[in-house]
Design a protein around this motif. Structure first.
Motif, PDB file in Angstrom:
ATOM      1  N   LYS A  63     -24.550 -22.271 -65.342  1.00  0.00           N
ATOM      2  CA  LYS A  63     -23.733 -21.185 -64.791  1.00  0.00           C
ATOM      3  C   LYS A  63     -23.851 -21.203 -63.279  1.00  0.00           C
ATOM      4  O   LYS A  63     -24.894 -21.568 -62.734  1.00  0.00           O
ATOM      5  CB  LYS A  63     -24.192 -19.830 -65.334  1.00  0.00           C
ATOM      6  CG  LYS A  63     -24.158 -19.702 -66.846  1.00  0.00           C
ATOM      7  CD  LYS A  63     -24.604 -18.317 -67.289  1.00  0.00           C
ATOM      8  CE  LYS A  63     -24.590 -18.182 -68.803  1.00  0.00           C
ATOM      9  NZ  LYS A  63     -25.705 -18.919 -69.427  1.00  0.00           N
ATOM     10  N   ALA A  65     -22.044 -19.325 -59.358  1.00  0.00           N
ATOM     11  CA  ALA A  65     -21.189 -18.313 -58.736  1.00  0.00           C
ATOM     12  C   ALA A  65     -21.434 -18.298 -57.233  1.00  0.00           C
ATOM     13  O   ALA A  65     -22.501 -18.705 -56.764  1.00  0.00           O
ATOM     14  CB  ALA A  65     -21.481 -16.932 -59.322  1.00  0.00           C
ATOM     15  N   HIS A  79     -27.288 -14.839 -63.952  1.00  0.00           N
ATOM     16  CA  HIS A  79     -25.873 -14.482 -64.028  1.00  0.00           C
ATOM     17  C   HIS A  79     -25.672 -12.985 -64.229  1.00  0.00           C
ATOM     18  O   HIS A  79     -24.627 -12.438 -63.887  1.00  0.00           O
ATOM     19  CB  HIS A  79     -25.177 -15.272 -65.149  1.00  0.00           C
ATOM     20  CG  HIS A  79     -25.583 -14.876 -66.532  1.00  0.00           C
ATOM     21  ND1 HIS A  79     -26.583 -15.513 -67.234  1.00  0.00           N
ATOM     22  CD2 HIS A  79     -25.116 -13.896 -67.352  1.00  0.00           C
ATOM     23  CE1 HIS A  79     -26.708 -14.951 -68.420  1.00  0.00           C
ATOM     24  NE2 HIS A  79     -25.837 -13.975 -68.520  1.00  0.00           N
ATOM     25  N   ALA A  84     -19.227 -11.579 -61.675  1.00  0.00           N
ATOM     26  CA  ALA A  84     -18.614 -12.588 -62.543  1.00  0.00           C
ATOM     27  C   ALA A  84     -19.306 -13.909 -62.270  1.00  0.00           C
ATOM     28  O   ALA A  84     -19.982 -14.075 -61.250  1.00  0.00           O
ATOM     29  CB  ALA A  84     -17.116 -12.700 -62.279  1.00  0.00           C
ATOM     30  N   ARG A  85     -19.131 -14.858 -63.179  1.00  0.00           N
ATOM     31  CA  ARG A  85     -19.739 -16.175 -62.976  1.00  0.00           C
ATOM     32  C   ARG A  85     -18.943 -17.216 -63.756  1.00  0.00           C
ATOM     33  O   ARG A  85     -18.228 -16.897 -64.712  1.00  0.00           O
ATOM     34  CB  ARG A  85     -21.202 -16.200 -63.403  1.00  0.00           C
ATOM     35  CG  ARG A  85     -21.460 -16.329 -64.908  1.00  0.00           C
ATOM     36  CD  ARG A  85     -21.212 -15.071 -65.665  1.00  0.00           C
ATOM     37  NE  ARG A  85     -21.721 -15.140 -67.037  1.00  0.00           N
ATOM     38  CZ  ARG A  85     -21.445 -14.241 -67.961  1.00  0.00           C
ATOM     39  NH1 ARG A  85     -20.672 -13.211 -67.680  1.00  0.00           N
ATOM     40  NH2 ARG A  85     -21.942 -14.352 -69.178  1.00  0.00           N
ATOM     41  N   TYR A  86     -19.070 -18.449 -63.327  1.00  0.00           N
ATOM     42  CA  TYR A  86     -18.495 -19.580 -64.044  1.00  0.00           C
ATOM     43  C   TYR A  86     -19.571 -20.168 -64.955  1.00  0.00           C
ATOM     44  O   TYR A  86     -20.763 -20.113 -64.633  1.00  0.00           O
ATOM     45  CB  TYR A  86     -18.030 -20.670 -63.075  1.00  0.00           C
ATOM     46  CG  TYR A  86     -16.933 -20.262 -62.128  1.00  0.00           C
ATOM     47  CD1 TYR A  86     -15.610 -20.178 -62.562  1.00  0.00           C
ATOM     48  CD2 TYR A  86     -17.208 -19.981 -60.788  1.00  0.00           C
ATOM     49  CE1 TYR A  86     -14.593 -19.819 -61.681  1.00  0.00           C
ATOM     50  CE2 TYR A  86     -16.198 -19.631 -59.905  1.00  0.00           C
ATOM     51  CZ  TYR A  86     -14.893 -19.549 -60.357  1.00  0.00           C
ATOM     52  OH  TYR A  86     -13.889 -19.194 -59.484  1.00  0.00           O
ATOM     53  N   SER A 118     -15.489 -21.896 -67.902  1.00  0.00           N
ATOM     54  CA  SER A 118     -14.870 -20.581 -68.047  1.00  0.00           C
ATOM     55  C   SER A 118     -15.405 -19.630 -66.989  1.00  0.00           C
ATOM     56  O   SER A 118     -16.422 -19.894 -66.345  1.00  0.00           O
ATOM     57  CB  SER A 118     -15.144 -20.006 -69.443  1.00  0.00           C
ATOM     58  OG  SER A 118     -16.534 -19.874 -69.664  1.00  0.00           O
ATOM     59  N   ILE A 119     -14.697 -18.527 -66.804  1.00  0.00           N
ATOM     60  CA  ILE A 119     -15.137 -17.482 -65.881  1.00  0.00           C
ATOM     61  C   ILE A 119     -15.173 -16.163 -66.642  1.00  0.00           C
ATOM     62  O   ILE A 119     -14.216 -15.814 -67.340  1.00  0.00           O
ATOM     63  CB  ILE A 119     -14.224 -17.382 -64.640  1.00  0.00           C
ATOM     64  CG1 ILE A 119     -14.645 -16.190 -63.769  1.00  0.00           C
ATOM     65  CG2 ILE A 119     -12.755 -17.334 -65.005  1.00  0.00           C
ATOM     66  CD1 ILE A 119     -13.939 -16.120 -62.433  1.00  0.00           C
ATOM     67  N   SER A 162     -10.664 -13.383 -70.109  1.00  0.00           N
ATOM     68  CA  SER A 162     -11.344 -14.470 -69.405  1.00  0.00           C
ATOM     69  C   SER A 162     -10.390 -15.643 -69.222  1.00  0.00           C
ATOM     70  O   SER A 162      -9.328 -15.708 -69.840  1.00  0.00           O
ATOM     71  CB  SER A 162     -12.582 -14.923 -70.188  1.00  0.00           C
ATOM     72  OG  SER A 162     -12.207 -15.361 -71.491  1.00  0.00           O
ATOM     73  N   TYR A 164     -10.273 -20.082 -68.789  1.00  0.00           N
ATOM     74  CA  TYR A 164     -11.055 -21.307 -68.965  1.00  0.00           C
ATOM     75  C   TYR A 164     -10.170 -22.526 -68.749  1.00  0.00           C
ATOM     76  O   TYR A 164      -8.947 -22.468 -68.893  1.00  0.00           O
ATOM     77  CB  TYR A 164     -11.698 -21.357 -70.355  1.00  0.00           C
ATOM     78  CG  TYR A 164     -10.740 -21.555 -71.509  1.00  0.00           C
ATOM     79  CD1 TYR A 164     -10.503 -22.824 -72.050  1.00  0.00           C
ATOM     80  CD2 TYR A 164     -10.072 -20.477 -72.083  1.00  0.00           C
ATOM     81  CE1 TYR A 164      -9.638 -23.005 -73.118  1.00  0.00           C
ATOM     82  CE2 TYR A 164      -9.206 -20.649 -73.154  1.00  0.00           C
ATOM     83  CZ  TYR A 164      -8.995 -21.915 -73.670  1.00  0.00           C
ATOM     84  OH  TYR A 164      -8.130 -22.095 -74.727  1.00  0.00           O
ATOM     85  N   HIS A 202     -10.344 -21.168 -57.424  1.00  0.00           N
ATOM     86  CA  HIS A 202     -11.344 -20.161 -57.049  1.00  0.00           C
ATOM     87  C   HIS A 202     -10.811 -19.071 -56.116  1.00  0.00           C
ATOM     88  O   HIS A 202     -11.153 -17.889 -56.309  1.00  0.00           O
ATOM     89  CB  HIS A 202     -12.576 -20.819 -56.431  1.00  0.00           C
ATOM     90  CG  HIS A 202     -13.569 -19.823 -55.934  1.00  0.00           C
ATOM     91  ND1 HIS A 202     -14.303 -19.009 -56.784  1.00  0.00           N
ATOM     92  CD2 HIS A 202     -13.924 -19.461 -54.663  1.00  0.00           C
ATOM     93  CE1 HIS A 202     -15.066 -18.207 -56.065  1.00  0.00           C
ATOM     94  NE2 HIS A 202     -14.859 -18.459 -54.784  1.00  0.00           N
ATOM     95  N   PHE A 205      -9.351 -16.464 -58.267  1.00  0.00           N
ATOM     96  CA  PHE A 205     -10.375 -15.737 -59.014  1.00  0.00           C
ATOM     97  C   PHE A 205     -11.151 -14.799 -58.093  1.00  0.00           C
ATOM     98  O   PHE A 205     -11.533 -13.695 -58.494  1.00  0.00           O
ATOM     99  CB  PHE A 205     -11.332 -16.711 -59.703  1.00  0.00           C
ATOM    100  CG  PHE A 205     -10.731 -17.432 -60.878  1.00  0.00           C
ATOM    101  CD1 PHE A 205     -10.082 -16.726 -61.878  1.00  0.00           C
ATOM    102  CD2 PHE A 205     -10.818 -18.810 -60.993  1.00  0.00           C
ATOM    103  CE1 PHE A 205      -9.520 -17.380 -62.972  1.00  0.00           C
ATOM    104  CE2 PHE A 205     -10.262 -19.475 -62.077  1.00  0.00           C
ATOM    105  CZ  PHE A 205      -9.612 -18.759 -63.070  1.00  0.00           C
TER     106      PHE A 205
END
Length: 225
Positions: A63, A65, A79, A84-86, A118-119, A162, A164, A202, A205
């Protein structure tokens, strides 16, 4: 092939299958997944102010971010401390469906399951109480306003709110050639290709995460301890 024919082949090759399982879950998995960890980590080193966990081999944990998504200040990346995180996962975990027993199978080109980036949000880090329904409504609205995300190759999962992106499977021949020459990282071009698309997406996002912070509220510093 009928079940009877399959059973015959399995019984005839049962010892080979036992050995294959040991090698798949041992040496092959270690070389592949540690290579994935290293490739993603190295790619993100070019992003200023990003952090993450790169331990997919031992903990299925990959993960990452940017620091401007961080809600709770800690030196160690967690995380749960981010708005939020990838993360790296498989498509079946995102939308359901059939899945493989071994990660190696999912990384290879196949018709069952695929690797994704995914995010996801972390609801608890917003000042306002956010639940799945509230987040999904927000995410659906923002998704319609940001068609560039889909143009970058991402899919929107309305049931989770979400996004992805699918990572292309590695051709078995390519995997074998690089495995034999101990250059497995060279077979992971689909991973870096997907990261390149993530990099392009990004900024969109980031707009969504910043809009979420504005809408739901930034966690107070005393609550972030």
């Amino acid at each position: 092939m009928s079940n009877v024919q399959a059973a015959k082949l399995i019984i005839e090759n049962i010892q080979l299958l036992e050995q294959a399982k040991i090698i798949l879950e041992g040496e092959i998995a270690e070389k592949l997944l540690t290579s994935v960890d290293e490739v993603v980590k190295r790619y993100l080193e070019g992003f200023e102010g990003w952090g993450g966990n790169f331990n997919f081999y031992e903990k299925n944990d990959l993960k990452f971010a940017p620091e401007n998504w961080q809600a709770k200040q800690e030196t160690e990346f967690k995380h749960q401390n981010f708005y939020a995180r990838y993360c790296l996962n498989c498509e079946s975990s995102e939308i359901g469906g059939d899945y493989h027993e071994w990660w190696v199978s999912t990384f290879l080109k196949n018709d069952i399951d695929r690797i994704i980036f995914s995010i996801y949000p972390w609801y608890e880090n917003y000042k306002e109480k956010v639940n799945k329904k509230k987040w999904n409504e927000f995410a659906n609205e923002k998704n319609q306003l940001q068609p560039e995300i889909e143009q970058c190759g991402f899919k929107f999962n309305a049931s989770n709110g979400s996004w992805y992106i699918v990572v292309d499977g590695i051709e078995p021949k390519t995997f074998i050639e690089n495995y034999e020459s101990d250059t497995l990282e060279d077979a992971l071009i689909p991973i870096t290709d997907a990261l390149g698309k993530l990099e392009k997406a990004h900024p969109y996002f980031d707009k969504i995460v910043q809009a979420a912070i504005e809408k739901f509220g930034r966690i107070e510093s005393e609550d972030a301890v």
